[in-house]
Design an enzyme around this catalytic site. Structure first.
Site, PDB file in Angstrom:
ATOM      1  N   HIS A   1      16.967  28.458   4.119  1.00  0.00           N
ATOM      2  CA  HIS A   1      16.304  29.406   3.459  1.00  0.00           C
ATOM      3  C   HIS A   1      16.106  30.856   4.090  1.00  0.00           C
ATOM      4  O   HIS A   1      16.170  31.754   3.507  1.00  0.00           O
ATOM      5  CB  HIS A   1      14.764  28.917   3.168  1.00  0.00           C
TER       6      HIS A   1
ATOM      7  N   THR B   1      13.131  32.754 -10.741  1.00  0.00           N
ATOM      8  CA  THR B   1      13.693  34.023 -10.190  1.00  0.00           C
ATOM      9  C   THR B   1      15.200  34.024 -10.867  1.00  0.00           C
ATOM     10  O   THR B   1      15.474  35.362 -11.423  1.00  0.00           O
ATOM     11  CB  THR B   1      14.162  33.703  -8.486  1.00  0.00           C
TER      12      THR B   1
ATOM     13  N   GLY C   1      13.210  27.973 -11.193  1.00  0.00           N
ATOM     14  CA  GLY C   1      14.175  28.576 -12.204  1.00  0.00           C
ATOM     15  C   GLY C   1      13.825  30.066 -12.371  1.00  0.00           C
ATOM     16  O   GLY C   1      14.476  30.837 -13.142  1.00  0.00           O
TER      17      GLY C   1
ATOM     18  N   ASP D   1       0.882  -1.223  -0.064  1.00  0.00           N
ATOM     19  CA  ASP D   1      -0.180   0.149  -0.080  1.00  0.00           C
ATOM     20  C   ASP D   1       0.833   1.243  -0.072  1.00  0.00           C
ATOM     21  O   ASP D   1       0.381   2.143   0.187  1.00  0.00           O
ATOM     22  CB  ASP D   1      -0.879   0.016   1.199  1.00  0.00           C
TER      23      ASP D   1
ATOM     24  N   LYS E   1      11.869  42.268  -6.278  1.00  0.00           N
ATOM     25  CA  LYS E   1      11.024  41.090  -7.049  1.00  0.00           C
ATOM     26  C   LYS E   1       9.842  41.173  -6.255  1.00  0.00           C
ATOM     27  O   LYS E   1       9.925  40.924  -4.858  1.00  0.00           O
ATOM     28  CB  LYS E   1      12.028  40.054  -7.071  1.00  0.00           C
TER      29      LYS E   1
ATOM     30  N   ASP F   1      22.016  32.854  -4.455  1.00  0.00           N
ATOM     31  CA  ASP F   1      20.791  32.544  -3.824  1.00  0.00           C
ATOM     32  C   ASP F   1      20.832  31.383  -3.015  1.00  0.00           C
ATOM     33  O   ASP F   1      21.813  30.603  -3.343  1.00  0.00           O
ATOM     34  CB  ASP F   1      19.654  32.321  -5.026  1.00  0.00           C
TER      35      ASP F   1
HETATM   36  C1  R5P Z   1      13.450  33.098  -2.599  1.00  0.00           C
HETATM   37  O1  R5P Z   1      12.996  33.478  -1.480  1.00  0.00           O
HETATM   38  C2  R5P Z   1      14.524  32.239  -2.645  1.00  0.00           C
HETATM   39  O2  R5P Z   1      15.397  32.486  -2.229  1.00  0.00           O
HETATM   40  C3  R5P Z   1      14.457  31.557  -4.240  1.00  0.00           C
HETATM   41  O3  R5P Z   1      15.091  32.812  -4.905  1.00  0.00           O
HETATM   42  C4  R5P Z   1      13.227  31.220  -4.700  1.00  0.00           C
HETATM   43  O4  R5P Z   1      12.953  29.940  -3.858  1.00  0.00           O
HETATM   44  C5  R5P Z   1      13.840  30.242  -6.067  1.00  0.00           C
HETATM   45  O5  R5P Z   1      12.549  29.856  -6.486  1.00  0.00           O
HETATM   46  P1  R5P Z   1      12.269  29.635  -8.221  1.00  0.00           P
HETATM   47  O6  R5P Z   1      13.465  29.021  -8.858  1.00  0.00           O
HETATM   48  O7  R5P Z   1      11.052  28.969  -8.397  1.00  0.00           O
HETATM   49  O8  R5P Z   1      12.101  31.231  -8.706  1.00  0.00           O
END
Ligand code: R5P
Length: 303
Positions: free
Chosen positions: A127, A227, A225, A34, A192, A219
């Protein structure tokens, strides 16, 4: 001391075990018909200092349960101390209720990990600073700054005298600020917004000089991707030269692996906190291993 691995990132766990000069602990991780997970630790861990490596990558829910079952089984077998080594802490993006009615997911994930019996957590580049407060057990965060910048110097050699560090959003500004300080470069940051429902990213402005400069984005995550692609496009239009996008966690969800190579980014440098399968790798992607960092952190914990 013993090191066990879940199923999310076995290649990384093997590299760490090799660096520590040991074999991975014996465990069987299977699924019932399951689809419920079953773990069976077939090793003597009584009185041992034990580490379990598991990234909470896709499918995060399943990998979390696996990790918790492993922690619980090891504690039941009498392990003296059990440390969760979680290179990528899935669910950490939801570190607050962005809208009333949303769960603070990472808070509950922290409770699960603690309830499973783990004594300590080792993780990489969180994060946000917010995440730490949800853990009632010690949590060690490893910085990947040096690893990424060393890879950039080795692989790409941008003219650092004509480079600036760019934070792709205000949220990551303090992380990028530290990085810029470490490499001795100026910091530029981008304003952003992200639609809370659709996730759509919109770049509003950029504070600082990008024209005529090489760009080093820093980052924590590349998820869809969006951002990376939109912020790079923005600085390119403003006259930026070569663009390097450095991020710790290569989530690469959706069609990120096909849209990133077609973007304005010249090189994407990530780590292996998350296992990146061959089909998600692309030209211009460099993956550096965090295994030495983890092996070192594990050794320090056992001293
Ligand atoms: C935003 O707060 C994080 O630092 C990243 O920039 C974000 O999580 C990237 O996500 P994605 O690739 O979906 O834009």
């Amino acid at each position: 001391m013993k090191l066990f691995s879940g199923t999310s990132n076995l290649p990384l766990a093997k590299k760490v075990a090799d660096l520590l000069g040991m074999n991975l602990g014996a465990v069987e991780i299977t699924r019932f018909i399951d689809n419920e997970c079953r773990v069976y630790v077939n090793d003597d861990v009584a009185g041992e200092d034990v580490f379990v490596l598991q990234s909470l990558s896709e499918v995060a829910d399943q990998h979390l349960i696996e990790l918790c079952l492993l922690g619980s089984a090891l504690k039941d077998l009498g392990a003296a101390k059990v440390t969760a080594v979680i290179p990528w802490l899935g669910y950490s993006k939801q570190d607050k209720a962005f809208r009333k009615g949303e769960a603070i997911s990472v808070q509950l994930v922290a409770k699960f990990i603690q309830a499973a019996g783990f004594d300590t957590v080792i993780t990489c580049q969180l994060h946000s600073e917010n995440v730490m407060q949800f853990f009632r057990i010690p949590i060690v965060e490893l910085s990947t700054c040096k690893l990424l910048v060393d890879a950039l110097r080795r692989e790409s050699k941008p003219g650092f005298e004509h480079a600036v560090v760019v934070s792709p959003d205000k949220g990551g500004k303090s992380r990028s600020e530290q990085f810029a300080k470490d490499v001795g470069l100026d910091l530029v940051y981008i304003e952003k917004t992200r639609d809370l429902v659709s996730g759509e990213v919109e770049v509003k402005d950029c504070v600082g000089q990008v024209e005529g400069n090489h760009i080093i984005f820093f980052d924590d995550i590349i998820n869809t991707g969006s951002t990376a692609i939109k912020t790079s496009e923005f600085v390119k239009k403003k006259g930026a030269k070569d663009i390097y996008f450095l991020a710790t966690h290569a989530v690469l969800s959706g069609n990120a692996a096909s849209t990133l190579p077609a973007s304005s980014i010249d090189q994407v440098i990530v780590t292996d906190t998350i296992f990146v399968p061959k089909e998600k790798q692309f030209d211009g992607l460099i993956i550096v291993s965090i295994a030495p960092l983890l092996a070192d952190a594990i050794s320090r914990q056992t001293r």
